[in-house]
Design a protein around this motif. Structure first.
Motif, PDB file in Angstrom:
ATOM      1  N   HIS A   8     -24.600  45.508  47.646  1.00 32.88           N
ATOM      2  CA  HIS A   8     -24.863  44.127  47.230  1.00 32.88           C
ATOM      3  C   HIS A   8     -24.694  43.169  48.405  1.00 32.88           C
ATOM      4  N   VAL A   9     -23.674  43.386  49.214  1.00 29.39           N
ATOM      5  CA  VAL A   9     -23.460  42.532  50.379  1.00 29.39           C
ATOM      6  C   VAL A   9     -24.641  42.649  51.338  1.00 29.39           C
ATOM      7  N   ALA A  11     -27.705  43.485  50.579  1.00 28.87           N
ATOM      8  CA  ALA A  11     -28.877  42.848  49.963  1.00 28.87           C
ATOM      9  C   ALA A  11     -28.786  41.336  50.077  1.00 28.87           C
ATOM     10  N   TYR A  12     -27.595  40.787  49.850  1.00 30.67           N
ATOM     11  CA  TYR A  12     -27.431  39.337  49.972  1.00 30.67           C
ATOM     12  C   TYR A  12     -27.610  38.874  51.419  1.00 30.67           C
ATOM     13  N   ALA A  15     -31.347  38.983  52.080  1.00 26.89           N
ATOM     14  CA  ALA A  15     -32.017  37.868  51.389  1.00 26.89           C
ATOM     15  C   ALA A  15     -31.708  36.545  52.074  1.00 26.89           C
ATOM     16  N   SER A  16     -30.484  36.361  52.523  1.00 24.29           N
ATOM     17  CA  SER A  16     -30.116  35.123  53.222  1.00 24.29           C
ATOM     18  C   SER A  16     -30.859  35.004  54.541  1.00 24.29           C
TER      19      SER A  16
END
Length: 156
Positions: A8-9, A11-12, A15-16
């Motif tokens: 998740h980190v 992916a974030y 995305a950022s």
């Protein structure tokens, strides 16, 4: 250790990073709007303007030969009226199609679904001919009325 939080980190972070890359041109436009002409064409690029200068924005918006301010007002009026009218008409049509249970409603529903299969490019010339024959060229009616009746918005 659980690997899901790391995924998740990652992916974030990805995305950022993509958001920053995609938003960078908009930042450059805003930066250049409030910079002086010398700062915009300087050989050394800076992230921040030397001094916040609204003269460029004032000059562009205030120049009647460019017509930017009237175009912005026209866009605001057309988009607001189109959205409101499409919302009202689509809500009424969607409610009627959901509540009727007759043979006619099934035919109307089928015709509405069929219009979703027609590409928008096919309708450009017939729409222009219709708007032209009604004398609505260069009017608000010519911009608003043809797009108010939307099968997509009815099913949305």
């Amino acid at each position: 250790m659980n690997r899901r939080p790391r995924a998740h980190v990652g992916a974030y972070l990805a995305a950022s990073l993509l958001a920053v890359v995609f938003l960078l041109p908009f930042y450059v436009i805003a930066r250049n709007a409030f910079s002086t002409q010398q700062a915009v064409v300087a050989p050394v690029w800076r992230w921040w303007p030397d001094a916040l200068n609204g003269a460029t924005v004032t000059a562009v918006l205030g120049d009647p030969s460019l017509g930017i301010l009237p175009a912005l007002i026209t866009s605001l009026v057309v988009s607001t009226v189109q959205t409101a009218a499409t919302l009202v008409i689509s809500l009424m049509a969607g409610y009627a199609l959901a509540r009727w249970s007759t043979a006619a409603s099934r035919i109307i529903l089928g015709m509405t679904v069929f219009t979703l299969m027609v590409p928008a490019m096919v309708t450009f010339i017939p729409t222009f001919v219709m708007v032209s024959s009604l004398g609505w060229i260069s009017t608000y009616r010519g911009l608003i009325v043809p797009v108010v009746f939307s099968a997509f918005a009815t099913f949305l």
